[in-house]
Design a protein around this motif. Structure first.
Motif, short mmCIF file in Angstrom:
data_model
loop_
_atom_site.label_atom_id
_atom_site.label_comp_id
_atom_site.label_asym_id
_atom_site.label_seq_id
_atom_site.Cartn_x
_atom_site.Cartn_y
_atom_site.Cartn_z
N LEU A 29 71.88 52.69 90.68
CA LEU A 29 71.87 52.66 89.53
C LEU A 29 72.50 52.94 88.92
O LEU A 29 73.11 54.05 88.77
CB LEU A 29 70.30 53.56 89.81
CG LEU A 29 69.20 53.43 90.38
CD1 LEU A 29 68.49 54.76 90.78
CD2 LEU A 29 68.14 52.52 90.35
N THR A 30 72.30 52.39 87.52
CA THR A 30 73.20 52.34 86.53
C THR A 30 72.75 53.70 85.20
O THR A 30 71.07 53.77 85.45
CB THR A 30 73.42 51.19 85.86
OG1 THR A 30 72.19 50.49 85.15
CG2 THR A 30 74.52 50.59 86.44
N ASP A 31 72.90 54.32 84.30
CA ASP A 31 72.67 55.18 84.02
C ASP A 31 71.05 54.29 82.58
O ASP A 31 69.77 54.85 82.24
CB ASP A 31 73.68 56.13 82.69
CG ASP A 31 73.86 57.11 84.06
OD1 ASP A 31 73.45 57.45 84.84
OD2 ASP A 31 75.12 57.47 82.72
N ALA A 32 71.76 53.33 82.73
CA ALA A 32 70.48 52.36 81.44
C ALA A 32 69.75 52.38 82.39
O ALA A 32 68.47 52.11 82.41
CB ALA A 32 71.85 51.34 80.95
N GLN A 33 70.01 51.26 83.58
CA GLN A 33 69.07 51.19 84.74
C GLN A 33 67.38 52.46 84.51
O GLN A 33 66.56 52.04 84.36
CB GLN A 33 69.07 50.48 85.97
CG GLN A 33 69.71 49.24 85.98
CD GLN A 33 69.88 49.40 87.14
OE1 GLN A 33 71.06 49.96 88.08
NE2 GLN A 33 70.46 47.88 87.73
N ILE A 34 68.07 53.71 84.72
CA ILE A 34 67.60 54.26 84.57
C ILE A 34 67.01 55.03 83.68
O ILE A 34 65.50 55.28 83.95
CB ILE A 34 68.67 56.11 85.13
CG1 ILE A 34 69.01 56.19 86.57
CG2 ILE A 34 67.47 57.73 85.20
CD1 ILE A 34 69.59 57.00 87.24
N ARG A 35 67.49 55.03 82.82
CA ARG A 35 66.86 55.17 81.43
C ARG A 35 65.63 54.10 81.13
O ARG A 35 64.63 54.64 80.78
CB ARG A 35 67.77 55.14 79.85
CG ARG A 35 68.22 56.44 79.76
CD ARG A 35 69.38 56.51 77.99
NE ARG A 35 70.83 55.01 77.64
CZ ARG A 35 71.41 55.03 78.97
NH1 ARG A 35 72.19 56.02 79.87
NH2 ARG A 35 72.09 53.89 78.02
N ALA A 36 65.57 52.96 81.04
CA ALA A 36 64.22 51.54 81.09
C ALA A 36 63.77 52.18 81.85
O ALA A 36 62.75 51.96 81.19
CB ALA A 36 65.96 50.54 81.79
N TYR A 37 64.23 52.31 83.09
CA TYR A 37 63.01 52.87 83.80
C TYR A 37 62.01 54.66 83.58
O TYR A 37 60.67 53.98 83.82
CB TYR A 37 63.24 53.00 85.38
CG TYR A 37 62.55 53.91 86.13
CD1 TYR A 37 61.48 52.95 86.76
CD2 TYR A 37 62.33 55.08 86.67
CE1 TYR A 37 60.29 53.36 87.60
CE2 TYR A 37 60.99 55.57 87.54
CZ TYR A 37 59.84 54.81 87.99
OH TYR A 37 58.95 55.45 88.73
N LEU A 38 62.13 54.73 83.20
CA LEU A 38 61.61 56.09 82.57
C LEU A 38 61.05 55.62 81.57
O LEU A 38 60.08 55.96 81.26
CB LEU A 38 62.80 57.17 83.07
CG LEU A 38 63.46 57.90 83.89
CD1 LEU A 38 63.89 58.85 83.66
CD2 LEU A 38 61.58 57.98 84.83
N ALA A 39 61.35 54.75 80.34
CA ALA A 39 61.01 54.37 79.35
C ALA A 39 59.43 53.67 79.95
O ALA A 39 58.50 54.01 78.94
CB ALA A 39 62.05 53.34 78.36
N ARG A 40 59.71 53.08 80.38
CA ARG A 40 58.84 51.83 80.85
C ARG A 40 57.68 52.47 82.26
O ARG A 40 56.08 51.81 82.43
CB ARG A 40 58.43 50.49 81.52
CG ARG A 40 59.40 49.69 80.50
CD ARG A 40 60.74 48.37 81.34
NE ARG A 40 59.80 47.86 82.06
CZ ARG A 40 60.29 46.93 82.52
NH1 ARG A 40 61.71 46.74 82.61
NH2 ARG A 40 58.64 45.70 83.33
N GLU A 41 58.26 53.51 82.84
CA GLU A 41 57.07 54.37 84.13
C GLU A 41 56.69 55.91 83.30
O GLU A 41 57.89 56.64 84.88
CB GLU A 41 58.07 53.51 85.05
CG GLU A 41 56.67 54.48 85.86
CD GLU A 41 55.28 53.57 86.68
OE1 GLU A 41 54.31 53.44 86.33
OE2 GLU A 41 55.72 52.71 87.31
N PRO A 42 56.35 56.30 82.27
CA PRO A 42 56.78 57.66 82.16
C PRO A 42 55.57 58.51 83.23
O PRO A 42 55.87 59.47 83.02
CB PRO A 42 55.97 58.04 81.06
CG PRO A 42 54.90 57.06 80.43
CD PRO A 42 55.50 55.41 81.62
#
Length: 196
Positions: free
Chosen positions: A133-146
Motif C-alpha cells: 500500500l502507498t501512503d495515498a491509498q492508506i489515507r484514501a481508505y481511512l477517509a472513506r472507511e472511518p
C-alpha cells in the motif's frame, strides 16, 4: 421438553450484532465487564479464547438462565499483537507497517449455558495477506472507511478493506468479521437451538 433459554450476545460490537442478526434469532445484547489486558506468556490464540470466555462468564450473574455468546479477536503480525488503532493517525501508522505482510487473526467464540454451567469453545484461524500500500491509498481508505479505526489491524474486511487485501485463507469467512458463525451454529444446535 427442555426449557428454552434466552440468547444473549455478550458484546458491544455493532459488527457482531449485525452478524448474529443475519441468522434470524431472537437475542439481546449486553456489554461484558472484563479486563482485556493481555497476560504475559500468552499466545494470540490463548488470549482470544481467555477473553471470549471471560466476557461470557462476566455476564453469568446478570443472566443466570441463558445462553451467553462471548467473542474476541486477536490480530498478530511480526511477533506482536495488533490492537484497534482507535484514531486515524494510529491507523495510518499501523496500515503502513502491515503493507505487503501477512496478518494472523484468531477469532474466539464461546457459548455459555449459565443454567447448566456448560461451555463450548472454539478459536478460528484466518491468515490475511495485505497488498503493498502507498501512503495515498492508506489515507484514501481511512477517509472513506472511518470505522476501520475500531477494527483490529485497521482493516475492515467486510467493507472497503477488501481493497487492502490480496488474499484471505479461512475456513469460515465470518470469523474475520469477529464471530465464527459456522461453529456457533453447531454450539447452538448442541443446546437445542436450530437455525433452520
Amino acid at each position: 421438553m427442555s426449557e428454552k433459554l434466552p440468547l444473549v450476545l455478550g458484546s458491544g460490537s455493532i459488527f457482531r450484532r449485525a452478524q448474529l442478526t443475519r441468522l434470524g434469532l431472537d437475542f439481546q445484547t449486553a456489554s461484558p465487564d472484563f479486563d482485556e489486558t493481555p497476560q504475559a506468556g500468552e499466545n494470540a490464540e490463548q488470549t482470544a479464547l481467555r477473553l471470549a470466555e471471560g466476557k461470557a462468564r462476566s455476564l453469568a450473574a446478570q443472566f443466570p438462565r441463558a445462553l451467553v455468546i462471548g467473542a474476541d479477536q486477536v490480530a498478530w503480525c511480526g511477533g506482536r499483537q495488533l490492537g484497534k488503532p482507535m484514531n486515524v493517525a494510529a491507523a495510518q501508522q499501523m496500515l503502513a507497517s502491515l503493507s505487503g505482510k501477512q496478518i494472523e487473526f484468531y477469532s474466539a467464540v464461546v457459548l455459555l449455558n449459565t443454567a447448566a454451567n456448560r461451555i463450548q469453545t472454539h478459536v478460528d484461524y484466518t491468515a490475511v495477506t495485505m497488498r503493498t500500500l502507498t501512503d495515498a491509498q492508506i489515507r484514501a481508505y481511512l477517509a472513506r472507511e472511518p470505522d476501520a479505526v475500531y477494527c483490529a489491524g485497521a482493516a475492515k474486511s467486510e467493507g472497503l478493506g477488501t481493497a487492502l487485501i490480496e488474499e484471505i485463507d479461512s475456513r469460515d469467512p465470518n470469523a474475520l468479521i469477529g464471530l465464527p458463525l459456522f461453529r456457533l451454529i453447531d454450539f447452538l444446535r448442541n443446546e437445542g437451538v436450530e437455525i433452520l
